[in-house]
Design an enzyme around this catalytic site. Structure first.
Site, short mmCIF file in Angstrom:
data_model
loop_
_atom_site.label_atom_id
_atom_site.label_comp_id
_atom_site.label_asym_id
_atom_site.label_seq_id
_atom_site.Cartn_x
_atom_site.Cartn_y
_atom_site.Cartn_z
N HIS A 52 0.81 -1.23 0.00
CA HIS A 52 0.00 0.00 0.00
C HIS A 52 0.85 1.28 0.00
CE1 HIS A 52 -2.77 3.13 1.10
NE2 HIS A 52 -2.23 3.24 2.30
N HIS A 76 4.14 6.70 5.16
CA HIS A 76 2.98 7.46 5.64
C HIS A 76 2.13 6.74 6.69
CE1 HIS A 76 0.38 5.36 2.62
NE2 HIS A 76 -0.57 5.61 3.51
N GLU A 80 1.27 5.77 12.51
CA GLU A 80 -0.05 5.33 12.93
C GLU A 80 -0.09 3.82 13.22
OE1 GLU A 80 -2.27 7.48 13.51
OE2 GLU A 80 -4.16 6.38 13.72
N ASP A 81 0.56 3.03 12.37
CA ASP A 81 0.35 1.58 12.44
C ASP A 81 1.53 0.75 12.96
OD1 ASP A 81 -2.13 2.08 11.41
OD2 ASP A 81 -1.60 1.60 9.35
N ASP A 143 -2.85 8.35 -1.03
CA ASP A 143 -3.20 7.28 -0.08
C ASP A 143 -4.65 6.86 -0.31
OD1 ASP A 143 -3.31 5.70 2.34
OD2 ASP A 143 -4.18 7.43 3.36
N ASP A 263 -23.64 14.77 -25.11
CA ASP A 263 -22.19 15.03 -25.18
C ASP A 263 -21.39 14.01 -24.39
OD1 ASP A 263 -23.44 16.04 -23.02
OD2 ASP A 263 -22.29 17.88 -22.88
MN MN Z 1 -2.45 4.65 3.99
#
Ligand code: MN
Length: 728
Positions: A52, A76, A80-81, A143, A263
């Site tokens: 990812h 990134h 957080e993870d 992301d 169109d």
């Molecule tokens: Mn992410």
């Protein structure tokens, strides 16, 4: 070779293509670090988690962001993870990369719920304001784009949630930043989850006519290319079906079936320079009949997001209308990548982009604003760089937009003036904070209120930032300046009493006051005075009542109050003023102010012709005027006088105050007068026992208003029990 490494090499190839100058060993080190940090984490589709960030980095490299951005994209999700901290990243990859990763992490924590359009706009602004660095937003968009591309294995409810957020937040942001290609993809991916059936209808319908469409594209493309080449114009022409969501909007917004959406087709002609753009337009109009009114010149008038192109809609030979967009290669870059094209363009020429240049680009973006909507947005964009706004949440998730440096007080008044006026405390992110706490982007602010709150304090005016709060607090003081109102009211009440020839003692006897308060439903005499002072009730009306009460209470004490004449009721005629006083029919006569009542401009006055000392000026409520013997020969000596409009004089008068003696109270009173610039000429105190002191202050004032203000200020000094004018 493992699939992840393969993907990594693909990233390298994209970087090589877009940024020949990038330090590839740094990219590799970042990748290894991130892969190691994410370890055995897996995505929902069963791939290693690092795929990812890798994909996000690919998008970031494709749209042309710089080396730091690519590193930040790889990292990134680390803060957080994983166990990796901001400090770790800073140490290994530098402050810039760490700041960007930190920014993306913070954005990811913003909770989102669908709102009305106005709130959505604030939320978008907040995201951008929070980002500080525009690269943070761009990485966040990358992301989200990859997450949207790979949502298949995510639970259905989550899919819809993310799709809605993407549609309402990220696609509009991409649009505003001019990233058309990303915006379209985000919209198309979202609508598939939001309305799978409606989308299927469109894709099925398009599939049916695919072969037909392809040959149509081929024919038109060839025809245009041949014509332009014949005129020596180098160009690239391609045709396409408009993107899914724009067809969807036409069908469902205008209630049409696919065959009615005319169109559907768009052709793009890309040339080398602007002159060619206009030439191409001429040739196209020669070949096909243009639809009147459908031509738009976004080269002469670029869109707020810097988009430039010529647009025209023409009718093809088969009777099918189609749009043609004509632009240069440079315009094409900007149209596809928007703000990001800046990095791409600069880096191609080698070297890092200096900050000023980055801002210069944004500034150009700002200068090209045409509609106010976009201006607002870009104001917010500017804000994140020059920080003059802050975006915070209410407890139920609404976004409130305040000037930077705002406090909970600003927030409270932004919600409602009553919330501000009744504020008793503030909680930010679950913690009690002082009133002068500076709010930060994304703070959740809760205000405690109470009906018993005292209202704003004057100190607040020094703390707050927003003009909204300032105005509301000032308004409150105007309305709630109780002390001054009490004094004003008391003066009018007492003047009216003298006028009616009622003594203060009679009027304020316990019996009368009790009856009066009962009938007028005021809680105290001060409340009554305040109401008179504020104009809520007239002094005359109250005094009439007082009169009645006294009459019924003591019928025997009935008094006659009929002056021989009522000079005060007529306006004093104009004559030349002396000391700011005009005397009826007399110019330049000697004027002096009666010591008994010391009138000042603004007081209703009356003159008395003295024997040999000119005219002495009294207040109309002066005891000496109210109570003079109407039968005496003095009647004819009272003369009408008035104030001329002049403030060049300083008028001496006296203030009396009853105080509870304490250390320093005299200094406090003097300093209060001093701050008002009121001149004190004498200050006398008289101990009247019981810890109480009677104070007489002789002051020089400009007029009655200044005097009342001075009295109110004295009243507000702790220990002062009563303040009144000396009246002889
Ligand atoms: Mn992410």
């Amino acid at each position: 070779m493992d699939a992840v490494l393969e993907q990594y090499y693909h990233l390298e190839s994209i970087i090589l293509e877009n940024h020949p100058g990038v330090d590839m060993s740094r990219i590799r080190a970042t990748f290894d670090f991130a892969r190691n940090a994410h370890g055995t984490q897996m995505r929902k589709d069963g791939t290693e988690f690092i795929t990812h960030p890798l994909a996000a980095a690919e998008i970031v490299a494709e749209i042309g962001l710089d080396e730091d951005s690519i590193c930040a994209a790889l990292l990134h999700d680390c803060i957080e993870d994983t166990d990796v901290t901001f400090e770790d990243i800073k140490k290994k990859f530098g402050q810039d990369v760490a700041d960007i990763v930190d920014g993306v992490t913070k954005l990811s924590r913003v909770t989102y719920t669908s709102k009305e359009e106005e709130q959505m706009e604030n939320l978008r602004k907040m995201l951008i304001a929070m980002a500080k660095d525009i690269r943070v937003i761009l990485i966040k968009i990358a992301d989200r784009l990859h997450n949207m591309r790979t949502m298949e294995y995510v639970a259905a409810e989550k899919q819809r949630e993310k799709a809605l957020e993407t549609m309402e937040m990220y696609a509009p942001i991409a649009h505003r930043l001019g990233m058309q290609k990303v915006k379209w993809e985000l919209e198309d991916l979202s609508i598939k989850y939001l309305d799978p059936i409606g989308c299927k209808e469109i894709t099925d319908g398009l599939k049916l006519r695919h072969v037909e469409d392809e040959s149509f594209f081929q024919r038109v493309q060839t025809k245009i290319t041949e014509r332009l080449s014949a005129h020596g114009i180098e160009c690239a022409v391609n045709g396409r079906i408009k993107h899914l969501y724009s067809i969807y909007r036409k069908m469902y917004g205008e209630n049409k079936v696919l065959s009615e959406v005319l169109d559907l087709y768009a052709f793009r002609v890309i040339v080398n320079d602007i002159v060619d753009c206009y030439n191409v337009l001429g040739y196209i109009h020669e070949m096909y009949r243009p639809i009147p009114g459908a031509f738009k010149d976004y080269i002469g008038n670029p869109k707020p997001n810097m988009y430039q192109s010529l647009h025209t809609t023409v009718i093809g030979n088969e009777g099918l209308p189609f749009e043609v967009q004509i632009r240069t290669w440079e315009m094409h870059q900007t149209a596809e990548y928007g703000i990001a094209a800046h990095w791409k363009y600069k880096e191609g020429k080698g070297g890092k982009v200096a900050d000023e240049e980055k801002f210069a680009w944004v500034r150009r973006l700002l200068e090209s604003q045409q509609d106010s909507d976009a201006q607002d947005f870009l104001h917010a964009l500017k804000v994140d760089m020059f920080a003059d706004e802050v975006f915070v949440f209410t407890p139920n998730g609404d976004v409130v937009n305040l000037p930077a440096g705002s406090t909970p007080i600003d927030f409270a008044y932004n919600i409602h003036s009553e919330v501000g006026n009744r504020m008793t405390g503030a909680i930010v992110n679950g913690r009690i904070v002082p009133y002068n706490h500076i709010l930060k982007n994304g703070d959740i602010v809760k205000i405690h209120t109470s009906n018993a709150a005292k209202g704003p304090s004057r100190d607040w005016l020094d703390i707050i930032r927003s003009s909204e709060a300032r105005n509301k607090i000032r308004q409150w003081f105007k309305k709630e300046k109780r002390e001054e109102n009490v004094i004003h009211g008391k003066l009018s009440f007492e003047a009216e009493l003298r006028h009616e020839n009622i003594s203060l003692t009679d009027a304020l006897s316990e019996e009368v006051v009790t009856k009066l308060l009962l009938r007028t439903s005021f809680h105290s005499l001060d409340d009554l005075y305040a109401a008179i002072g504020y104009g809520g009730v007239s002094a005359k009306k109250i005094v009439n009542r007082v009169k009645d009460f006294i009459k019924t209470a003591e019928k025997t004490k009935k008094k006659e109050a009929l002056p021989a004449q009522n000079p005060e009721k007529k306006e004093a005629p104009k004559s030349k003023p002396v000391l700011g006083v005009t005397v009826e029919g007399l110019d330049n006569c000697l004027v002096k102010f009666a010591k008994c009542c010391s009138p000042v401009p603004g007081d209703p006055v009356i003159g008395f012709i003295t024997k040999g000392f000119g005219v002495s000026v009294h207040r109309q409520d002066c005891v000496n005027y109210v109570k003079y013997d109407k039968s005496s020969e003095d009647v004819g000596r009272w003369i009408r006088v008035g104030w001329a409009n002049t403030d060049e004089h300083n008028y001496m008068t006296s203030i009396q105050a009853l105080i509870r003696d304490r250390k320093g109270i005299v200094v406090d009173i003097a300093s209060v007068l001093n701050t008002l610039n009121v001149r004190i000429s004498s200050f006398n105190t008289r101990d009247i026992g019981d810890g109480k002191v009677f104070v007489t202050i002789d002051v020089g004032v400009k007029d009655r208003d200044e005097l009342v203000l001075a009295m109110a200020k004295i009243m507000s000094v702790p220990g002062v029990m009563d303040v009144r004018r000396a009246d002889g």
